[in-house]
Design an enzyme around this catalytic site. Structure first.
Site, PDB file in Angstrom:
ATOM      1  N   SER A   5       0.152   3.883 -11.752  1.00 21.13           N
ATOM      2  CA  SER A   5       1.574   3.515 -11.669  1.00 21.13           C
ATOM      3  C   SER A   5       1.920   2.170 -12.284  1.00 21.13           C
ATOM      4  CB  SER A   5       2.035   3.534 -10.213  1.00 21.13           C
ATOM      5  OG  SER A   5       2.196   4.872  -9.820  1.00 21.13           O
ATOM      6  N   VAL A  58      -2.475   3.597  -8.044  1.00 16.28           N
ATOM      7  CA  VAL A  58      -3.499   4.149  -7.144  1.00 16.28           C
ATOM      8  C   VAL A  58      -4.913   4.072  -7.714  1.00 16.28           C
ATOM      9  CG1 VAL A  58      -2.093   5.703  -5.696  1.00 16.28           C
ATOM     10  CG2 VAL A  58      -3.049   6.534  -7.848  1.00 16.28           C
ATOM     11  N   LYS A 116       4.271   2.477 -15.054  1.00 19.58           N
ATOM     12  CA  LYS A 116       5.715   2.627 -14.843  1.00 19.58           C
ATOM     13  C   LYS A 116       6.487   1.393 -15.323  1.00 19.58           C
ATOM     14  CE  LYS A 116       4.894   5.733 -10.915  1.00 19.58           C
ATOM     15  NZ  LYS A 116       4.822   5.849  -9.449  1.00 19.58           N
ATOM     16  N   TYR A 137       4.087  12.275 -18.135  1.00 22.35           N
ATOM     17  CA  TYR A 137       3.930  11.298 -17.043  1.00 22.35           C
ATOM     18  C   TYR A 137       2.454  11.153 -16.639  1.00 22.35           C
ATOM     19  CZ  TYR A 137       4.008   9.678 -12.177  1.00 22.35           C
ATOM     20  OH  TYR A 137       3.742   9.017 -11.002  1.00 22.35           O
ATOM     21  N   TYR A 187       5.786   0.087  -3.352  1.00 21.29           N
ATOM     22  CA  TYR A 187       6.250   1.175  -2.472  1.00 21.29           C
ATOM     23  C   TYR A 187       6.662   0.628  -1.106  1.00 21.29           C
ATOM     24  CZ  TYR A 187       3.686   3.482  -6.164  1.00 21.29           C
ATOM     25  OH  TYR A 187       3.232   3.861  -7.378  1.00 21.29           O
TER      26      TYR A 187
HETATM   27  N1  GLU Z   1      -0.289   9.338 -11.136  1.00 23.13           N
HETATM   28  C1  GLU Z   1      -0.082   8.956  -9.771  1.00 23.13           C
HETATM   29  C2  GLU Z   1       0.845   9.947  -9.111  1.00 23.13           C
HETATM   30  O1  GLU Z   1       1.811  10.286  -9.695  1.00 23.13           O
HETATM   31  C3  GLU Z   1       0.487   7.577  -9.726  1.00 23.13           C
HETATM   32  C4  GLU Z   1       0.723   7.070  -8.333  1.00 23.13           C
HETATM   33  C5  GLU Z   1       0.402   5.624  -8.173  1.00 23.13           C
HETATM   34  O2  GLU Z   1      -0.322   5.026  -8.958  1.00 23.13           O
HETATM   35  O3  GLU Z   1       0.885   5.016  -7.211  1.00 23.13           O
HETATM   36  O4  GLU Z   1       0.613  10.415  -8.025  1.00 23.13           O
END
Ligand code: GLU
Length: 308
Positions: free
Chosen positions: A68, A261, A71, A195, A243
């Site tokens: 993430s 993650v 992003k 994505y 988050y």
């Molecule tokens: N590719 C992971 C998902 O979409 C990213 C989530 C993350 O890094 O927090 O679940």
């Protein structure tokens, strides 16, 4: 309050030494099989400063899945492509919920709270994918990141992307739900394929710290976006970058950051430094446990919290 360069080298090696001995290292993400196999006994840290120096310690040269953290780059890219129009499809408020939650989407009629939760990131990727192909977009995104890091070796780990395509049922649920509200323009398979590949970009802490310099807004750092845009991205990283652990990170560290993650966190000390930390074990919010602890120590020793 600032820190002299000589001290920074000492600070990062002290932090890496302290992290090496930690027993409770959190739990590695297991819902993406390729990530479940990563050795949790790793920790890396890198700090890039405007004078062109890069301070590294621990496993700062080991590549990991940025997940993430990507992003941030997709958001910068989307704001460059469609500007403030993005905010018609995604909000700028924290969600207070887990990264992959679907809960608010029903109440808020398919408009995700922010671009860093999965639903918002899927919409952001969909926005820049529209009118292009996954291959073209991923190529452009990689070029943007390579330019930011000044490193053409940065690449996508295809095995990680495939692993997530095979198991990403929640993200598929989010994408179809968004589509039912008219907030997904491309076919869910195309947007999600893009994505998942974006999340599967690999970087080491050293590469990630360099790739984050464009958000520092200081002389000597690459300027890929305007100062105003960097400020806004930083604001979102501070309020939404972790988050439902965003408040915890802001309270303990006081700097904008974005976690993934894979256990990586990109942290910006505005005007001072771009910092990357990585340790694969996660805390209860799904953010790197030792990465967060290390940033707490770094912010304390440097006095870099934006709150003084
Ligand atoms: N590719 C992971 C998902 O979409 C990213 C989530 C993350 O890094 O927090 O679940």
């Amino acid at each position: 309050m600032g820190k002299r360069s000589a001290d920074l080298g000492q600070i990062v090696s002290d932090i890496a030494a302290q992290m090496r001995d930690q027993e409770d290292r959190g739990a590695v993400a297991n819902y993406i099989p390729e990530l479940a196999a990563i050795d949790p006994n790793q920790f890396g840290i890198a700090v890039a400063t405007p004078d062109g120096k890069l301070y590294t310690a621990g496993d700062a040269g080991v590549p990991f899945s940025i997940q993430s953290v990507s992003k941030v780059y997709a958001l910068a890219f989307a704001l460059g492509s469609v500007g403030d129009q993005l905010w018609q499809r995604v909000g700028v408020e924290s969600s207070g919920l887990a990264f992959d939650s679907i809960l608010l989407l029903e109440q808020e009629k398919g408009k995700p709270r922010n671009p860093f939760i999965n639903a918002g990131a899927i919409v952001t990727t969909d926005t820049i994918l529209h009118g292009s192909s996954p291959k073209e977009l991923l190529g452009a995104l990689l070029r943007f990141i390579r330019e930011a890091a000044d490193d053409n070796s940065i690449h996508i780990n295809e095995a990680v992307a495939k692993s997530e395509i095979a198991t990403g049922n929640r993200n598929f649920a989010l994408a179809y739900y968004l589509r039912s509200h008219g907030n997904l323009l491309c076919a869910p398979e195309l947007t999600l394929g893009t994505y998942f590949h974006q999340c599967a970009i690999e970087m080491s802490c050293a590469q990630l710290a360099l790739a984050g310099r464009f958000l520092v807004s200081a002389e000597g750092m690459p300027q890929l976006v305007s100062h105003e845009r960097a400020r806004r991205i930083n604001a979102l990283m501070m309020t939404c970058g972790h988050y439902n652990g965003s408040g915890d990170f802001a309270y303990r560290v006081g700097l904008p950051g974005k976690s993934g993650v894979g256990g990586g966190i990109l942290v910006i000390a505005p005007g001072r430094a771009s910092i990357a930390v990585w340790s694969p074990g996660l805390n209860q919010f799904g953010n790197s446990k030792l990465g967060t602890d290390a940033m707490h120590l770094l912010a304390k020793r440097t006095g870099w919290s934006v709150f003084g």
